[in-house]
Design an enzyme around this catalytic site. Structure first.
Site, mmCIF file in Angstrom:
data_model
loop_
_atom_site.group_PDB
_atom_site.id
_atom_site.type_symbol
_atom_site.label_atom_id
_atom_site.label_comp_id
_atom_site.label_asym_id
_atom_site.label_seq_id
_atom_site.Cartn_x
_atom_site.Cartn_y
_atom_site.Cartn_z
ATOM 1 N N ASP A 1 0.896 -6.904 6.007
ATOM 2 C CA ASP A 1 0.993 -5.889 7.070
ATOM 3 C C ASP A 1 -0.099 -4.835 7.011
ATOM 4 O O ASP A 1 -0.777 -4.582 8.004
ATOM 5 C CB ASP A 1 2.358 -5.196 7.011
ATOM 6 C CG ASP A 1 3.486 -6.157 7.316
ATOM 7 O OD1 ASP A 1 4.139 -5.964 8.341
ATOM 8 O OD2 ASP A 1 3.684 -7.108 6.533
ATOM 9 N N ARG B 1 7.278 8.572 -1.534
ATOM 10 C CA ARG B 1 6.592 8.797 -0.251
ATOM 11 C C ARG B 1 5.932 10.165 -0.115
ATOM 12 O O ARG B 1 4.802 10.260 0.344
ATOM 13 C CB ARG B 1 7.526 8.527 0.941
ATOM 14 C CG ARG B 1 7.958 7.060 1.116
ATOM 15 C CD ARG B 1 6.874 6.077 0.802
ATOM 16 N NE ARG B 1 7.159 4.699 1.149
ATOM 17 C CZ ARG B 1 7.480 3.745 0.282
ATOM 18 N NH1 ARG B 1 7.621 4.014 -0.998
ATOM 19 N NH2 ARG B 1 7.660 2.497 0.697
ATOM 20 N N ASP C 1 11.036 5.360 5.480
ATOM 21 C CA ASP C 1 9.743 5.697 4.891
ATOM 22 C C ASP C 1 8.760 6.297 5.894
ATOM 23 O O ASP C 1 7.966 7.165 5.541
ATOM 24 C CB ASP C 1 9.140 4.459 4.219
ATOM 25 C CG ASP C 1 9.944 4.051 2.984
ATOM 26 O OD1 ASP C 1 10.484 4.964 2.329
ATOM 27 O OD2 ASP C 1 10.046 2.851 2.695
ATOM 28 N N SER D 1 11.866 -7.796 1.876
ATOM 29 C CA SER D 1 10.988 -6.632 1.919
ATOM 30 C C SER D 1 11.234 -5.867 0.624
ATOM 31 O O SER D 1 12.359 -5.496 0.306
ATOM 32 C CB SER D 1 11.335 -5.768 3.124
ATOM 33 O OG SER D 1 10.805 -4.478 2.946
#
Ligand code: ARG
Length: 400
Positions: free
Chosen positions: A15, A95, A124, A175
């Site tokens: 991605d 994050r 996120d 994921s």
């Protein structure tokens, strides 16, 4: 005309690799890839180069492992942070740090944009975006993956059509997001919350049924609420967390399987491997039990809980979080001592604790000889303690 620059949070996966040409074509910006290492990343050099193959003008690895523990995970540990009582927040804690590193890099390189590969359904995107805007409101945050709607094969075609040939890792049905504080697994078969997570979902923990028949004990030492030693040996933060992760994982401890409330309004099924962080929260609580006064110990969870939710909700960088953290730091001065953790077939239990700052006083607690507790005072104390309810009961019965 100068070309605008964009710092992309790059993971080395499909991605974010596809985002490199996408950002160039769609927005016309040069892409600087930033790989922020918060632990458990392998082959960083290969990943770094991959961004260059994908067309980035530069690709940078930022080692943020220690900073992650010192400034994010350990402060959360001091708050015993477990979202919805279960999840130690490893993704949520990383994050704001990733956002910080990206903002720093953007300023250094004169980039007006930063971009991430988060999807529209996750937490996120919120955490990176809100953190970055708090750190530097002049920087614009882009989340292009939310708009492109491409499947994995389409992304591969997209890259191939541009002559970009990436040696990507084998496709994983899940994921995954991992760092020193834990590993999250989502999607695929896990989307059915009734179905037990298949063996393939786990990477760092053995099935408790396969754990060794002999358990093991580890002594974790804390100083002012920070873990500093294992079995009496001082240890640097990264090594300490990794060691506990390995020990717990090898005994089948640290699997969390839960349905969680996301910030964006949905419930999701999540599987976590959090042997190190979970054991540390458990151990930290034991030292607090010994060293905090009753009033402080009864009040602190309110603050802990609020901070935990703020971390989950992307508000680590916010005035409220800073104020709550200041309170928590104030509570930790005497949270020093050692805890014995016993691991056995999927379980980790505290079986002993001691502290030079302990408020546990044997002569007050004992039922044996040497008792210094004032037994006479107990009688008067109980009398007055029960007075309000007694008065109430007398009134109801017409006795007053
Ligand atoms: N559900 C967890 C959270 O929101 C884990 C997220 C993992 N992220 C990911 N991109 N797979 O904090």
């Amino acid at each position: 005309m100068t070309v605008e620059k964009c710092v992309l949070a790059y993971s080395g996966g499909l991605d974010t690799s596809a985002l490199v040409p996408y950002i160039k074509e769609k927005y016309g910006y040069e892409v600087i890839a930033a790989l922020v290492d918060v632990g458990r990343m392998q082959d960083l050099e290969t990943l770094r180069k991959r961004a260059l193959i994908a067309g980035a003008v530069d690709s940078v690895v930022v080692d943020a492992k220690e900073e992650f523990l010192r400034d994010f995970a350990f402060p959360a540990l001091q708050a015993n942070a477990l979202y919805e009582g279960k999840y130690p927040l490893h993704s949520a804690l990383s994050r704001p740090l990733i956002a910080k590193k990206m903002v720093d890099l953007a300023r250094e390189r004169g980039a007006a944009f930063i971009a991430h590969g988060c999807t529209a359904k996750g937490n996120d995107q919120v955490r990176i975006d809100v953190s970055a805007r708090c750190l530097d409101p002049s920087i614009t945050v882009l989340g292009p993956a939310r708009e492109w709607n491409m499947t994995r094969p389409q992304l591969m075609d997209y890259l191939t059509a541009r002559g970009i040939d990436l040696p990507l890792a084998k496709e994983n049905p899940y994921s995954i997001d991992e760092n020193l504080w834990g590993r999250a697994v989502e999607c695929g078969e896990l989307e059915d919350p009734w179905k037990a997570a298949p063996a393939g979902a786990f990477a760092f923990t053995v099935d408790p049924r396969d754990a060794p028949d002999d358990g093991v004990e580890v002594v974790v030492g804390f100083e002012s609420g920070i873990p500093v030693s294992l079995d009496g040996e001082e240890m640097a933060a990264v090594e300490l967390v990794e060691t506990l992760d390995t020990i717990g994982g090898s005994h089948g401890f640290g699997r969390v399987d839960m349905v969680e409330n996301r910030l964006v309004g949905i419930k999701s099924r999540e599987v976590y491997e959090v042997a190190g962080s979970l054991a540390l929260v458990m151990a930290h609580r034991e030292i607090e039990d010994l060293t905090l006064t009753r009033e402080l110990q009864h009040f602190k969870p309110i603050v802990d809980q609020r901070l935990t939710d703020l971390i989950y909700e992307g508000l680590w960088f916010s005035p409220l979080a800073a104020a709550l953290r200041a309170f928590i730091v104030e509570t930790q001065e005497y949270v020093t001592g050692e805890v014995r953790l016993s691991y056995f077939k999927g379980h980790c239990r505290p079986v002993g604790r001691r502290s030079p700052e302990s408020l546990y006083v044997s002569s007050l607690a004992t039922y044996d000889s040497g008792d210094t507790f004032s037994h006479e005072s107990a009688k008067g104390f109980v009398q007055l303690w029960g007075l309000p309810v007694e008065v109430w009961a007398r009134k109801r019965r017409g006795l007053l």
